[in-house]
Design a protein around this motif. Structure first.
Motif: not given
Length: 116
Positions: A15-26
């Motif tokens: 979950f943390g990795i997915i959230a981090l990737l979403m923050i980077i893309v945004i």
């Protein structure tokens, strides 16, 4: 460590990795938008040399997204490919000559020069 703790550790790590990737893309998307907004409007004479369409998605119950691109060639051979809206993609033809207006990586308009 019991099985429940292992599951929780793996779940929250993923979950943390997915959230981090979403923050980077945004962040990258917002950064590109701000960069284009701050960029100077460029107007250059050019020729339309290519057009292409990319379709993503569309399997099963998911809708497809279509992205249209046009490649413009400037004097000296330099080329720039920009994503354009459907209405622009439909009226701009390979071989057209005119003036390209763009800001950073954002297409603004293409003003066709009518040849006699």
């Amino acid at each position: 460590m019991d099985q429940t703790e292992s599951f929780n550790t793996i779940f929250f790590s993923v979950f943390g990795i997915i959230a981090l990737l979403m923050i980077i893309v945004i962040g990258k998307t917002i950064g590109a938008g701000l960069s284009n907004q701050a960029a100077e409007l460029v107007q250059r004479p050019c020729k339309v040399v290519d057009k292409r369409t990319r379709v993503r998605g569309g399997s099963g119950d998911f809708s497809a997204s279509t992205y249209n691109y046009i490649t413009f060639e400037f004097d000296g051979g330099e080329r720039k490919e920009l994503e354009v809206k459907d209405r622009d993609f439909g009226v701009i033809v390979i071989g057209d000559r005119g003036e390209l207006h763009y800001k950073g990586t954002r297409f603004v308009e293409f003003v066709r020069i009518m040849e006699a």
